[in-house]
Design an enzyme around this catalytic site. Structure first.
Site, PDB file in Angstrom:
ATOM      1  N   MET A  24       0.979  -1.214   0.018  1.00  0.00           N
ATOM      2  CA  MET A  24       0.011  -0.147   0.008  1.00  0.00           C
ATOM      3  C   MET A  24       0.932   1.308  -0.180  1.00  0.00           C
ATOM      4  O   MET A  24       0.423   2.490   0.194  1.00  0.00           O
ATOM      5  CB  MET A  24      -0.942  -0.016   1.370  1.00  0.00           C
ATOM      6  CG  MET A  24      -1.900  -0.864   1.401  1.00  0.00           C
ATOM      7  SD  MET A  24      -3.418  -0.735   1.968  1.00  0.00           S
ATOM      8  CE  MET A  24      -2.767  -0.626   3.641  1.00  0.00           C
ATOM      9  N   GLY A  25       2.129   1.236  -0.575  1.00  0.00           N
ATOM     10  CA  GLY A  25       3.018   2.239  -0.308  1.00  0.00           C
ATOM     11  C   GLY A  25       3.567   2.660   0.897  1.00  0.00           C
ATOM     12  O   GLY A  25       3.602   1.590   1.724  1.00  0.00           O
ATOM     13  N   ALA A  26       3.918   3.865   1.242  1.00  0.00           N
ATOM     14  CA  ALA A  26       4.601   4.250   2.505  1.00  0.00           C
ATOM     15  C   ALA A  26       5.669   3.304   2.735  1.00  0.00           C
ATOM     16  O   ALA A  26       5.914   2.771   3.968  1.00  0.00           O
ATOM     17  CB  ALA A  26       3.527   4.290   3.644  1.00  0.00           C
ATOM     18  N   LEU A  27       6.624   2.938   1.885  1.00  0.00           N
ATOM     19  CA  LEU A  27       7.467   2.089   1.917  1.00  0.00           C
ATOM     20  C   LEU A  27       8.722   2.535   2.926  1.00  0.00           C
ATOM     21  O   LEU A  27       9.002   3.279   2.953  1.00  0.00           O
ATOM     22  CB  LEU A  27       8.142   1.723   0.377  1.00  0.00           C
ATOM     23  CG  LEU A  27       7.187   1.354  -0.832  1.00  0.00           C
ATOM     24  CD1 LEU A  27       7.917   1.202  -2.156  1.00  0.00           C
ATOM     25  CD2 LEU A  27       6.166   0.276  -0.325  1.00  0.00           C
ATOM     26  N   HIS A  31       9.483  -3.044   3.404  1.00  0.00           N
ATOM     27  CA  HIS A  31       9.271  -3.481   2.120  1.00  0.00           C
ATOM     28  C   HIS A  31      10.625  -3.773   1.039  1.00  0.00           C
ATOM     29  O   HIS A  31      10.494  -4.524   0.595  1.00  0.00           O
ATOM     30  CB  HIS A  31       8.552  -2.311   1.710  1.00  0.00           C
ATOM     31  CG  HIS A  31       7.264  -1.992   2.264  1.00  0.00           C
ATOM     32  ND1 HIS A  31       6.921  -0.829   3.014  1.00  0.00           N
ATOM     33  CD2 HIS A  31       5.816  -2.749   2.079  1.00  0.00           C
ATOM     34  CE1 HIS A  31       5.656  -0.864   3.549  1.00  0.00           C
ATOM     35  NE2 HIS A  31       5.035  -1.933   3.044  1.00  0.00           N
ATOM     36  N   GLN A  55     -10.516  -2.368   2.522  1.00  0.00           N
ATOM     37  CA  GLN A  55      -9.868  -2.966   3.878  1.00  0.00           C
ATOM     38  C   GLN A  55      -9.537  -1.928   5.311  1.00  0.00           C
ATOM     39  O   GLN A  55      -9.058  -2.613   6.184  1.00  0.00           O
ATOM     40  CB  GLN A  55      -8.354  -3.771   3.429  1.00  0.00           C
ATOM     41  CG  GLN A  55      -7.266  -2.875   3.183  1.00  0.00           C
ATOM     42  CD  GLN A  55      -5.975  -3.293   2.798  1.00  0.00           C
ATOM     43  OE1 GLN A  55      -5.833  -3.909   1.591  1.00  0.00           O
ATOM     44  NE2 GLN A  55      -4.822  -3.564   3.896  1.00  0.00           N
ATOM     45  N   LYS A 143       5.202 -10.315   9.190  1.00  0.00           N
ATOM     46  CA  LYS A 143       4.849  -9.263  10.266  1.00  0.00           C
ATOM     47  C   LYS A 143       3.356  -9.397  10.256  1.00  0.00           C
ATOM     48  O   LYS A 143       2.558  -9.537  11.528  1.00  0.00           O
ATOM     49  CB  LYS A 143       5.369  -8.018  10.032  1.00  0.00           C
ATOM     50  CG  LYS A 143       4.892  -7.088  11.160  1.00  0.00           C
ATOM     51  CD  LYS A 143       4.686  -5.547  10.738  1.00  0.00           C
ATOM     52  CE  LYS A 143       3.769  -4.996  11.623  1.00  0.00           C
ATOM     53  NZ  LYS A 143       2.905  -4.188  10.927  1.00  0.00           N
ATOM     54  N   ASP A 144       2.497  -9.451   9.205  1.00  0.00           N
ATOM     55  CA  ASP A 144       1.205  -9.616   9.022  1.00  0.00           C
ATOM     56  C   ASP A 144       0.948 -10.946   8.662  1.00  0.00           C
ATOM     57  O   ASP A 144       0.600 -11.549   7.832  1.00  0.00           O
ATOM     58  CB  ASP A 144       0.740  -8.547   7.899  1.00  0.00           C
ATOM     59  CG  ASP A 144       0.937  -7.361   8.053  1.00  0.00           C
ATOM     60  OD1 ASP A 144       0.528  -6.698   9.194  1.00  0.00           O
ATOM     61  OD2 ASP A 144       1.509  -6.640   7.143  1.00  0.00           O
ATOM     62  N   SER A 179       6.906  -0.857  10.236  1.00  0.00           N
ATOM     63  CA  SER A 179       5.370  -0.601   9.838  1.00  0.00           C
ATOM     64  C   SER A 179       5.285   0.639   9.169  1.00  0.00           C
ATOM     65  O   SER A 179       5.793   1.621   9.889  1.00  0.00           O
ATOM     66  CB  SER A 179       4.413  -1.108  10.932  1.00  0.00           C
ATOM     67  OG  SER A 179       3.093  -0.672  10.756  1.00  0.00           O
TER      68      SER A 179
HETATM   69  O1  PAF Z   1      -0.092  -5.673   3.578  1.00  0.00           O
HETATM   70  C1  PAF Z   1      -0.374  -4.728   2.819  1.00  0.00           C
HETATM   71  O2  PAF Z   1       0.253  -3.749   2.544  1.00  0.00           O
HETATM   72  C2  PAF Z   1      -1.919  -4.829   2.248  1.00  0.00           C
HETATM   73  O3  PAF Z   1      -2.692  -5.377   3.401  1.00  0.00           O
HETATM   74  C3  PAF Z   1      -1.946  -5.444   1.011  1.00  0.00           C
HETATM   75  C4  PAF Z   1      -1.562  -7.093   0.854  1.00  0.00           C
HETATM   76  C5  PAF Z   1      -0.838  -4.769   0.045  1.00  0.00           C
HETATM   77  C6  PAF Z   1      -3.327  -5.453   0.369  1.00  0.00           C
HETATM   78  O4  PAF Z   1      -3.704  -4.195   0.252  1.00  0.00           O
END
Ligand code: PAF
Length: 283
Positions: A24-27, A31, A55, A143-144, A179
């Protein structure tokens, strides 16, 4: 590295089997480690950058979620991405889009209990992104953990033939998992946030000492954390079994910022889990 605005532009730019890193960016460095892992393969690496509205629940941080495509591009390129794909909302959810992907009852437990609909939104967007990218492999952070388990399940259940890989959590100097939401923490809150990895480290130490009773394992200091859950489950997130690989999972808030983390526990090599928590601390 190319910045593509549509899936068609991605496919025009690359050849060969795609390894895909959905974001979702904000790398951040976490990431970057996923992209570096992806770049170890042979085919092109495509990173998506899409803040998925479905989401986020009402009152969550969809509007506030950090968006900076230039900064994301610099991080993705340095880590070895070939394409950064930043699709429009219309490409992902075109007029008439009506399908949702429900990953089953596990989606309502743990993080799903406080974020109703979150994992349906995640699974729906990821399956849509997979459909548009047609990757052979996709990389997500461990992490997720619940997200990873659910996406592995959905991918297997729907026979998508995509290898869903979990990459290690990257941590700050004090063990806090990286995060995008850590940037919401004030300096004071950031100092307090170490309670989260410390709780996991304490559970791991007790596990390494042979403790297997869940109540005793989870009896750790939580200080300033407004706890949502601290629990131990089997590695596939089914109920805990002391003889099988397990995972301890935590979620809570420091100030207004929701933090989640987890640590895998292995009955065969119990001491390694706590070491792993801080092994990446200088990354
Ligand atoms: O983990 C994330 O950044 C988001 O949940 C994902 C998997 C890119 C889906 O929007």
């Amino acid at each position: 590295m190319i910045i593509a605005r549509s899936a068609a532009d991605v496919h025009a730019a690359v050849e060969g089997p795609i390894t895909f890193v959905p974001t979702m960016g904000a790398l951040h460095d976490g990431h970057a480690s996923l992209v570096r892992l992806a770049a170890q393969g042979t085919g092109p690496v495509v990173v998506s950058d899409f803040v998925n509205p479905t989401q986020f629940g009402p009152g969550e941080d969809f509007e506030a979620y950090p968006r900076d495509l230039d900064a994301d591009a610099a991080i993705a390129e340095a880590a070895g991405a070939d394409v950064l794909w930043a699709p429009s909302v219309e490409e992902i959810y075109p007029p008439g889009f009506a399908t949702t992907v429900d990953p089953g009852p596990l989606a309502e437990e743990l993080c799903g209990a406080s974020r109703p609909g979150h994992f349906v939104g995640v699974a729906t967007v990821v399956i849509r992104l997979f459909g548009l990218m047609q990757p052979v492999r996709a990389i997500f952070g461990r992490k997720d953990y619940q997200q990873l388990v659910l996406l592995q399940r959905v991918t297997r259940d729907l026979a998508l033939g995509i290898d869903v890989v979990g990459a290690p959590t990257i941590r700050e100097h004090d063990g806090l998992a990286m995060s995008s939401r850590n940037r919401y923490l004030s300096p004071e809150e950031r100092a307090l946030a170490a309670v989260v990895p410390n709780a996991l480290r304490n559970v791991a130490a007790s596990y390494a000492n042979g403790e297997r009773r869940p109540d005793a394992l989870l009896d750790v200091p939580l200080d300033a954390l407004e706890l949502e859950y601290l629990t131990v489950r089997a590695a596939d997130l089914s109920p805990y079994d002391p003889d099988r690989p397990a995972v301890v999972l935590i979620a809570g808030r420091i100030g207004g910022t929701r933090l989640i983390d987890n640590l895998e526990l292995d009955p065969i090599a119990p001491a390694s889990a706590g070491d792993a928590l801080f092994a990446k601390e200088s990354a």
